[in-house]
Design a protein around this motif. Sequence first.
Motif, short mmCIF file in Angstrom:
data_model
loop_
_atom_site.label_atom_id
_atom_site.label_comp_id
_atom_site.label_asym_id
_atom_site.label_seq_id
_atom_site.Cartn_x
_atom_site.Cartn_y
_atom_site.Cartn_z
N GLY A 170 0.93 -1.30 0.10
CA GLY A 170 0.11 -0.15 0.10
C GLY A 170 0.87 1.20 0.01
O GLY A 170 2.02 1.20 -0.38
N SER A 178 -7.80 8.58 -1.76
CA SER A 178 -7.38 7.23 -2.13
C SER A 178 -6.60 7.48 -3.72
O SER A 178 -6.70 8.67 -4.25
CB SER A 178 -8.57 6.44 -2.48
N LYS A 183 -4.05 0.80 -2.34
CA LYS A 183 -4.51 1.06 -0.96
C LYS A 183 -3.82 1.98 0.05
O LYS A 183 -2.60 1.79 0.11
CB LYS A 183 -4.95 -0.30 -0.33
N ARG A 184 -4.55 3.14 0.74
CA ARG A 184 -3.71 3.69 1.65
C ARG A 184 -3.82 2.93 3.05
O ARG A 184 -4.88 2.58 3.38
CB ARG A 184 -4.47 5.06 1.91
N LYS A 185 -2.45 2.79 3.45
CA LYS A 185 -2.36 2.13 4.58
C LYS A 185 -2.30 2.93 6.05
O LYS A 185 -2.43 2.63 7.11
CB LYS A 185 -1.06 1.32 4.65
#
Length: 459
Positions: A170, A178, A183-185
């Motif tokens: 991510g 986003s 994916k943003r973690k």
Amino acid sequence: MMKHKVTRSAMPSFAIFQIIFDILAIFCTFTVISSLFYQDGFSLHLNFTLLVIVFFLLAAITRDFYNSLFSSQTHALMLSLLKVWFLGFWSAAILYECVSGFSLSLLFLLTLFIITALLFFIIHKLFSYIEKNLFHPKILNVAFVGRQSQGRLLARNFKKMPWIKHNIIGFYDEDDQSVSGIKRKGNFEQLIKDAKKGLFDQIYIADSLESHKDIIHVIKKLADTTCSVMLLPDIYTFELLRSRIYTINNIPVMSIYDTPFKGLNSLVKRLEDIIGSIIILTLISPILLVIAIAIKMTSKGPILFKQDRYGVNGKIIKVWKFRSMKVMENDHQVKQATKNDPRLTKIGAFLRKTSLDELPQFFNVLVGDMSIVGPRPHAVVHNEQYRSEILGYMLRHKVKPGITGWAQINGYRGETDTLDKMEKRVQYDLEYIRHWSVSFDIKIILLTIVKGFISKTAY
């Protein structure tokens, strides 16, 4: 417009094995086929074999072929290989035939070309099979910091590296927006916590002017982990031109605006111009004589007209043309020719319409002031005008001006009565510099011949 190639990487170390196998393929095929066609054929045509190998490697290097091996798209790799082989083989064959007095049969040459191409295909497919099935690719857990375009581009290109599998966990950023496909973690603090847990093998940090201070802080914190940290510079701030990454005494340097004609490329381009201009001048010498006589008989004044133009690196050169006007303007007030221009001589309009007035410029090519293919040179006064109005205008002078060019092929030839037309011409000129190759030059020359020299906008 063509796909923008951002940077040109160094040749990967494993490419040397592919080069060796390709050379062996040429050598073995030529040995067998020469022996079948000619008695004592191999020793007789050893010089031809070596010449083909040299030209093939020149074509491969100038097209960056061995920099992009192991592409995930096999058909694209094979097509690129075929282009390199076609260019290298037939260039060598034409030169050898001219020197040796056409001692090789066309059937022999076609057989060599086709059999070697098939052997290339088998070898490269075998390399691809070995790489995909016999070597188990290492899986690396990867994280990205920042959402800049260079990070997204790298993430997409990871899929084209089948010998190493990248598991993209991510991205981490202070902004919670986003990003498509990644994916943003969490934020930067979460990144440091996860890194200390050993969740990543590699972290790629996209630097930017806006978050540079935060990036420096993150990098210092990551020194307390075992992760490999990579920095992606914010290169997309600029409109890159033949960008490359170098090291000078272990100091990394990245060129933003550069020329394609350095080292080997410079030699290849010059040989292309010398050989091409000699052949063309030989073929058109009767036309030059007829035009010279016609000019002398229909108007007063010299046959040739020379005008100051900007050459490579902005240095002023004298460009030769057949005189097509009653006046010879070469000062600070040079007006572009227009439709029904009263300054034109009796045959001047025809010469300009058909571009025959440009033919003496092949002498400019022969002496090294111009190239057969390149951005068309403009009068000095026009350069001084447009360099202040069009961003990147002077970058077209990173290469020698040409008799024909990519802009002219795409319709931007002759009068540029609006700023928009000149901007389009400059865009095509810079596109040519970014994507230069010998095959691109040949494509432009062939298109110039096919489309003809006549233009509705040339006056």
